[in-house]
Design a protein around this motif. Structure first.
Motif, short mmCIF file in Angstrom:
data_model
loop_
_atom_site.label_atom_id
_atom_site.label_comp_id
_atom_site.label_asym_id
_atom_site.label_seq_id
_atom_site.Cartn_x
_atom_site.Cartn_y
_atom_site.Cartn_z
N ARG A 207 -39.72 2.06 11.16
CA ARG A 207 -40.51 3.09 11.85
C ARG A 207 -40.74 2.82 13.32
O ARG A 207 -40.91 3.76 14.09
N HIS B 35 -58.02 15.55 7.67
CA HIS B 35 -57.66 14.44 8.56
C HIS B 35 -58.88 13.55 8.73
O HIS B 35 -59.94 14.01 9.18
N THR C 25 -60.75 10.41 10.60
CA THR C 25 -60.65 9.74 11.91
C THR C 25 -61.97 9.02 12.19
O THR C 25 -63.03 9.44 11.70
N SER D 120 -63.52 13.98 21.60
CA SER D 120 -62.24 14.21 22.24
C SER D 120 -61.34 15.12 21.38
O SER D 120 -60.65 16.01 21.91
N ILE D 121 -61.39 14.94 20.05
CA ILE D 121 -60.56 15.79 19.18
C ILE D 121 -61.05 17.23 19.23
O ILE D 121 -60.24 18.17 19.29
N ARG E 273 -53.84 15.33 18.29
CA ARG E 273 -52.57 15.06 18.98
C ARG E 273 -51.81 13.96 18.24
O ARG E 273 -52.44 13.10 17.62
N PRO E 274 -50.48 13.96 18.33
CA PRO E 274 -49.72 12.95 17.58
C PRO E 274 -49.85 11.53 18.13
O PRO E 274 -49.45 10.58 17.46
N ARG E 275 -50.39 11.43 19.37
CA ARG E 275 -50.52 10.10 19.96
C ARG E 275 -49.19 9.37 19.97
O ARG E 275 -48.22 9.91 20.44
N ARG F 56 -47.20 8.74 17.56
CA ARG F 56 -46.24 9.11 16.50
C ARG F 56 -45.54 10.43 16.86
O ARG F 56 -45.85 11.06 17.86
N HIS G 287 -50.59 13.63 11.35
CA HIS G 287 -50.49 13.42 9.89
C HIS G 287 -51.72 14.00 9.21
O HIS G 287 -52.85 13.67 9.58
N VAL H 53 -57.28 7.09 5.11
CA VAL H 53 -56.51 7.01 6.37
C VAL H 53 -57.45 6.66 7.53
O VAL H 53 -57.19 5.74 8.31
N ARG I 110 -58.80 3.02 7.78
CA ARG I 110 -57.98 1.94 8.33
C ARG I 110 -58.51 1.51 9.68
O ARG I 110 -58.25 0.41 10.14
N ARG I 111 -59.20 2.43 10.35
CA ARG I 111 -59.56 2.16 11.74
C ARG I 111 -61.05 1.96 11.97
O ARG I 111 -61.45 1.44 13.00
C1 HQG Z 1 -56.64 10.06 16.58
C2 HQG Z 1 -50.85 5.85 7.83
C3 HQG Z 1 -58.97 11.19 20.11
C4 HQG Z 1 -56.35 10.32 15.13
C5 HQG Z 1 -51.82 6.89 7.35
C6 HQG Z 1 -56.06 8.91 14.64
C7 HQG Z 1 -51.24 8.18 7.87
C8 HQG Z 1 -57.33 11.44 18.52
C9 HQG Z 1 -55.41 8.24 15.85
C10 HQG Z 1 -50.43 7.76 9.07
C11 HQG Z 1 -56.93 12.67 19.07
C12 HQG Z 1 -53.91 8.13 15.71
C13 HQG Z 1 -51.00 8.28 10.34
C14 HQG Z 1 -57.63 13.13 20.22
C15 HQG Z 1 -55.69 12.30 17.36
N1 HQG Z 1 -58.64 12.37 20.69
N2 HQG Z 1 -58.35 10.69 19.04
N3 HQG Z 1 -57.34 14.30 20.81
N4 HQG Z 1 -55.90 13.17 18.35
N5 HQG Z 1 -56.55 11.24 17.45
O1 HQG Z 1 -52.28 5.90 13.08
O2 HQG Z 1 -53.38 9.98 11.22
O3 HQG Z 1 -50.05 3.49 6.17
O4 HQG Z 1 -51.15 7.49 14.72
O5 HQG Z 1 -57.44 10.91 14.47
O6 HQG Z 1 -51.96 6.86 5.95
O7 HQG Z 1 -54.56 7.72 11.54
O8 HQG Z 1 -48.62 3.92 8.15
O9 HQG Z 1 -52.53 8.43 12.90
O10 HQG Z 1 -57.24 8.22 14.31
O11 HQG Z 1 -50.45 8.88 6.96
O12 HQG Z 1 -47.91 4.79 5.90
O13 HQG Z 1 -55.67 9.10 16.97
O14 HQG Z 1 -50.46 6.33 9.08
O15 HQG Z 1 -49.77 5.77 6.99
O16 HQG Z 1 -53.64 7.13 14.73
O17 HQG Z 1 -52.35 7.82 10.49
P1 HQG Z 1 -52.33 7.16 13.86
P2 HQG Z 1 -53.32 8.53 11.52
P3 HQG Z 1 -49.03 4.39 6.81
#
Ligand code: HQG
Length: 170
Positions: free
Chosen positions: A6, A89, A91, A98-99, A105-107, A109, A113, A124, A127-128
């Motif tokens: 990935r 979603h 978060t 900000s959201i 936004r995809p940031r 990626r 998702h 999801v 994790r953070r």
């Molecule tokens: C946040 C794991 C501020 C978004 C999971 C997230 C998922 C913003 C972070 C997959 C924003 C990005 C993806 C904005 C988005 N302002 N924050 N405008 N737009 N965000 O990891 O969705 O274990 O790229 O909320 O299960 O957390 O890897 O995305 O917190 O399916 O298989 O920016 O990763 O899968 O974080 O996770 P990520 P995600 P795996």
């Protein structure tokens, strides 16, 4: 395997094809793992992150089903799909202002998702942060307005961006 398939294939000396695939034999040699180890990860990985398929040329290949970094140029070639009315979603709460201003936004990626249910979204976001907010996404309304959705092989919904007007705090 996630790192290589990935995010950073070059760390194992590999290049992904345009669909994100690598021949299984090449992958086993590069990662110095056995076929049995690879099969066990593909079968038992908690989110079915990896898929193995035989190409039209008869070569068996492996790829990650979703989650690629933007720096890795892959096109999963997933067909557009009709999403359910609502997706979710999760978060960290600190992202909320900000959201709600900029949308999701995809940031780093390729896609935003989205989860099919609240428990998955909580996981999801969890994790953070321990303080997670779940957002409801008006997915069917977005689709009707022209936003394109895809569903990955492992059931994660993907879209380019979610504008704030389609978001609400669950
Ligand atoms: C946040 C794991 C501020 C978004 C999971 C997230 C998922 C913003 C972070 C997959 C924003 C990005 C993806 C904005 C988005 N302002 N924050 N405008 N737009 N965000 O990891 O969705 O274990 O790229 O909320 O299960 O957390 O890897 O995305 O917190 O399916 O298989 O920016 O990763 O899968 O974080 O996770 P990520 P995600 P795996």
């Amino acid at each position: 395997m996630s790192l290589v398939l990935r995010h950073r294939p070059e760390t194992a000396g590999l290049t992904l094809d345009t669909g994100g695939w690598v021949p299984v034999d090449t992958f086993l040699t590069a990662l110095r793992i056995s076929r049995a180890e690879l099969d066990a990860v593909v079968a038992f990985n908690d989110k079915s992150r990896f898929a193995v398929a035989i190409g039209a040329d008869g070569v068996e290949r492996i790829r990650a089903s979703q989650g690629h970094s933007r720096r890795v140029e892959v096109d999963l070639d997933l067909p557009p799909a009709d999403p359910p009315p609502t997706l979710y979603h999760g978060t960290p709460r600190e992202n909320l202002t900000s959201i709600m201003r900029d949308g999701l936004r995809p940031r780093s990626r390729h896609h935003v998702h989205l989860s099919v249910d609240v428990p998955t979204a909580l996981k999801v976001g969890g994790r953070r942060s321990a303080d997670v907010v779940v957002l409801s996404v008006a997915a069917a309304t977005m689709a009707a307005g022209g936003h394109v959705f895809h569903c990955s092989e492992n059931g994660v919904w993907l879209t380019s961006v979610v504008p704030p007007e389609h978001l609400s705090v669950k």
